[in-house]
Motif scaffolding. Sequence first.
Motif, PDB file in Angstrom:
ATOM      1  N   VAL A 112       0.852  -1.187   0.000  1.00 29.24           N
ATOM      2  CA  VAL A 112       0.000   0.000   0.000  1.00 29.24           C
ATOM      3  C   VAL A 112       0.885   1.232   0.000  1.00 29.24           C
ATOM      4  CG1 VAL A 112      -1.790   1.271   1.217  1.00 29.24           C
ATOM      5  CG2 VAL A 112      -1.816  -1.243   1.207  1.00 29.24           C
ATOM      6  N   SER A 113       0.736   2.091  -1.029  1.00 30.13           N
ATOM      7  CA  SER A 113       1.557   3.293  -1.136  1.00 30.13           C
ATOM      8  C   SER A 113       1.001   4.386  -0.224  1.00 30.13           C
ATOM      9  CB  SER A 113       1.576   3.783  -2.583  1.00 30.13           C
ATOM     10  OG  SER A 113       2.249   5.016  -2.685  1.00 30.13           O
ATOM     11  N   THR A 114       1.910   5.077   0.484  1.00 32.24           N
ATOM     12  CA  THR A 114       1.510   6.193   1.352  1.00 32.24           C
ATOM     13  C   THR A 114       1.657   7.529   0.659  1.00 32.24           C
ATOM     14  OG1 THR A 114       3.757   6.307   2.256  1.00 32.24           O
ATOM     15  CG2 THR A 114       2.158   4.902   3.416  1.00 32.24           C
ATOM     16  N   ALA A 115       2.147   7.548  -0.585  1.00 28.28           N
ATOM     17  CA  ALA A 115       2.313   8.810  -1.314  1.00 28.28           C
ATOM     18  C   ALA A 115       0.951   9.383  -1.683  1.00 28.28           C
ATOM     19  CB  ALA A 115       3.144   8.582  -2.582  1.00 28.28           C
ATOM     20  N   GLN A 116       0.857  10.734  -1.694  1.00 25.17           N
ATOM     21  CA  GLN A 116      -0.408  11.397  -2.022  1.00 25.17           C
ATOM     22  C   GLN A 116      -0.728  11.206  -3.500  1.00 25.17           C
ATOM     23  OE1 GLN A 116      -0.909  15.385  -0.643  1.00 25.17           O
ATOM     24  NE2 GLN A 116      -2.281  15.928  -2.309  1.00 25.17           N
ATOM     25  N   GLU A 135      11.498  10.482 -10.470  1.00 23.58           N
ATOM     26  CA  GLU A 135      11.140   9.648  -9.321  1.00 23.58           C
ATOM     27  C   GLU A 135       9.813  10.061  -8.710  1.00 23.58           C
ATOM     28  OE1 GLU A 135      14.177  11.047  -9.675  1.00 23.58           O
ATOM     29  OE2 GLU A 135      15.054   9.179 -10.451  1.00 23.58           O
ATOM     30  N   ASN A 136       9.043  10.883  -9.401  1.00 20.46           N
ATOM     31  CA  ASN A 136       7.738  11.358  -8.926  1.00 20.46           C
ATOM     32  C   ASN A 136       7.846  12.164  -7.636  1.00 20.46           C
ATOM     33  OD1 ASN A 136       6.325  10.260 -11.074  1.00 20.46           O
ATOM     34  ND2 ASN A 136       5.995   8.304 -10.024  1.00 20.46           N
ATOM     35  N   ASN A 137       8.950  12.881  -7.483  1.00 16.24           N
ATOM     36  CA  ASN A 137       9.082  13.853  -6.408  1.00 16.24           C
ATOM     37  C   ASN A 137       8.765  15.238  -6.989  1.00 16.24           C
ATOM     38  OD1 ASN A 137       9.934  11.977  -4.437  1.00 16.24           O
ATOM     39  ND2 ASN A 137      12.018  12.061  -5.244  1.00 16.24           N
ATOM     40  N   VAL A 138       8.102  16.062  -6.191  1.00 15.59           N
ATOM     41  CA  VAL A 138       7.655  17.368  -6.692  1.00 15.59           C
ATOM     42  C   VAL A 138       8.628  18.452  -6.246  1.00 15.59           C
ATOM     43  CG1 VAL A 138       5.232  16.708  -6.748  1.00 15.59           C
ATOM     44  CG2 VAL A 138       6.158  17.760  -4.680  1.00 15.59           C
ATOM     45  N   HIS A 139       8.744  19.483  -7.087  1.00 15.96           N
ATOM     46  CA  HIS A 139       9.621  20.617  -6.801  1.00 15.96           C
ATOM     47  C   HIS A 139       8.876  21.896  -7.140  1.00 15.96           C
ATOM     48  CE1 HIS A 139      12.981  17.799  -6.366  1.00 15.96           C
ATOM     49  NE2 HIS A 139      12.534  17.220  -7.469  1.00 15.96           N
ATOM     50  N   ARG A 196       6.137  17.709 -16.586  1.00 16.47           N
ATOM     51  CA  ARG A 196       4.994  17.192 -15.836  1.00 16.47           C
ATOM     52  C   ARG A 196       4.775  18.066 -14.608  1.00 16.47           C
ATOM     53  NH1 ARG A 196       5.395  11.262 -14.126  1.00 16.47           N
ATOM     54  NH2 ARG A 196       7.386  12.003 -13.276  1.00 16.47           N
ATOM     55  N   ILE A 197       3.544  18.530 -14.452  1.00 13.16           N
ATOM     56  CA  ILE A 197       3.195  19.343 -13.286  1.00 13.16           C
ATOM     57  C   ILE A 197       1.988  18.727 -12.595  1.00 13.16           C
ATOM     58  CG2 ILE A 197       4.095  21.441 -14.362  1.00 13.16           C
ATOM     59  CD1 ILE A 197       1.180  22.302 -14.823  1.00 13.16           C
ATOM     60  N   VAL A 198       1.830  19.045 -11.319  1.00 15.80           N
ATOM     61  CA  VAL A 198       0.712  18.535 -10.533  1.00 15.80           C
ATOM     62  C   VAL A 198      -0.535  19.332 -10.889  1.00 15.80           C
ATOM     63  CG1 VAL A 198      -0.201  18.202  -8.215  1.00 15.80           C
ATOM     64  CG2 VAL A 198       2.226  17.800  -8.676  1.00 15.80           C
ATOM     65  N   GLY A 199      -1.624  18.602 -11.165  1.00 15.24           N
ATOM     66  CA  GLY A 199      -2.901  19.264 -11.418  1.00 15.24           C
ATOM     67  C   GLY A 199      -3.689  19.383 -10.123  1.00 15.24           C
ATOM     68  N   ASP A 240       8.150  16.445  -1.793  1.00 13.53           N
ATOM     69  CA  ASP A 240       7.260  15.322  -1.472  1.00 13.53           C
ATOM     70  C   ASP A 240       7.193  14.333  -2.639  1.00 13.53           C
ATOM     71  OD1 ASP A 240       6.740  16.412   0.939  1.00 13.53           O
ATOM     72  OD2 ASP A 240       4.685  17.052   0.503  1.00 13.53           O
ATOM     73  N   GLU A 241       6.994  13.049  -2.284  1.00 10.59           N
ATOM     74  CA  GLU A 241       6.759  12.023  -3.289  1.00 10.59           C
ATOM     75  C   GLU A 241       5.254  11.904  -3.510  1.00 10.59           C
ATOM     76  OE1 GLU A 241       7.498   7.232  -4.128  1.00 10.59           O
ATOM     77  OE2 GLU A 241       8.155   8.178  -2.249  1.00 10.59           O
ATOM     78  N   VAL A 242       4.845  11.760  -4.772  1.00 12.99           N
ATOM     79  CA  VAL A 242       3.434  11.679  -5.104  1.00 12.99           C
ATOM     80  C   VAL A 242       3.189  10.429  -5.943  1.00 12.99           C
ATOM     81  CG1 VAL A 242       3.101  14.180  -5.030  1.00 12.99           C
ATOM     82  CG2 VAL A 242       3.740  13.089  -7.182  1.00 12.99           C
ATOM     83  N   ARG A 243       1.908  10.091  -6.059  1.00 10.47           N
ATOM     84  CA  ARG A 243       1.492   8.937  -6.860  1.00 10.47           C
ATOM     85  C   ARG A 243       0.553   9.443  -7.955  1.00 10.47           C
ATOM     86  NH1 ARG A 243      -2.917   5.575  -5.817  1.00 10.47           N
ATOM     87  NH2 ARG A 243      -3.048   6.453  -3.725  1.00 10.47           N
TER      88      ARG A 243
END
Length: 437
Positions: free
Chosen positions: A86-90, A362-366, A391-394, A404-407
């Motif tokens: 189970v992934s804990t990433a948001q 690595e799906n880490n956000v900056h 790639r940016i977070v929507g 932070d690491e995201v999924r």
Amino acid sequence: MNKPENPEEFTRAEGLFKRAADAGGRALQTAKGAGENAWRRAAGDPDDPSHRRRVLTMLGIGIVAVIAVMFVLSRLGGDGAVHTPVSTAQAVSVITTAERPFHATISLNGEARPVRDIQVSAPATGVRILQLLVDEGEYVREGQPMARLDTNLAQAQTRAAQASVAEAESTSVRARGEYERAESIRDSGALSTEAIETRRSAAIAADARLAAARAQLQEVNARLGGGYVRAPAAGLVIDRTAEVGRDVAGQILFRIAAGNDLEVAAQVAEGEALALTQGQTATFSLVDGTTVEGRLRRLPASIDSRTRTGEALFQLPRETRVRAGMYLRGEAQLAERSVLAVPQSSILYDNGQAYVFVLDQENNVHRTNIALGARDGDWVEIVSGLELNQRIVGAGAAFLQDGDEVRPLADPTPAATTAPADQSGENNSGELRGREG
């Protein structure tokens, strides 16, 4: 619970659990039947010591049966069981930056004001207003009387100026005659050359004093204007502070909108100022819902260093319902162009600074600061800070921190491919907002 990526493993695991449940059910039925038989055999005299032993034996058999069933259930499946971490990433939606056709609309809000605001004051000091000849809302011609003044004092000044002119003329005539007589006897030697030149200088000075007196008389007559306050240009009277009986001493008595030409002074951001073109049209709305079209007369001449905005002037047509001082809201459509744009929902702000979260491999956000341009519905132009195919977070960016690491919820989809959904302000990744598994 997340499903495994291999459907065959999931099917095998599901069969193992089903067989385990069937075996457990049969074991429980067997234990139940054994317990009931033992209880019937044990039924007898409750005071018999052997009766108590049979009851204890029955309970022991039941406990052993339960333990056996639990053991069987724990062992069934063995190494073939599927364990899904189970992934804990948001979970967030992801957008890939791309260019898209842009039909930007600029909001324009400002006050209507005269293109030329003429302020009319009294031509003389120390006089009173005897009569008002025009009122607010009236159209005046150039030179038209607007108020009549009490010119008693002014007329005395005029007579004094006329007397000064007459005196200067007399002095000039006498000085000119003396010089001419002296010049006529120059060759006789009766007067020295110095005396002749002195009379010549006196004549020139007298002529100068006469010219000054005449100019002063002209000034007094011009200031009086025949005893009236006159309109310096044709236009609409938009303000009147003059009152009958009031002494005037250079105060503003009337305001005139020259030619009745009005304009809207709208504050626009520096990015929008660069997108505007001279002569561009804009539609403004009045408070009653009616609209009027304005034309860009002047682009912002400068940008305020604090607000990062400039003043654009849109001239309005004549003979409209717009009045000076009205606050108008409007918008201007920009020409279509291809720009790098992202949805408004992906943009965050910190002390006025706009930024987005960019994903690495690595799906880490900056956190990345950006400069914004024009808007088209829910899309915002990116002037600087981002490049194509990033790639940016929507959705889901509001609770993230730098690093932070995201999924990602779905494979990144270029923003340009969402053009068919522009009318609703949604995109493909937006359909997954709120899901987390």
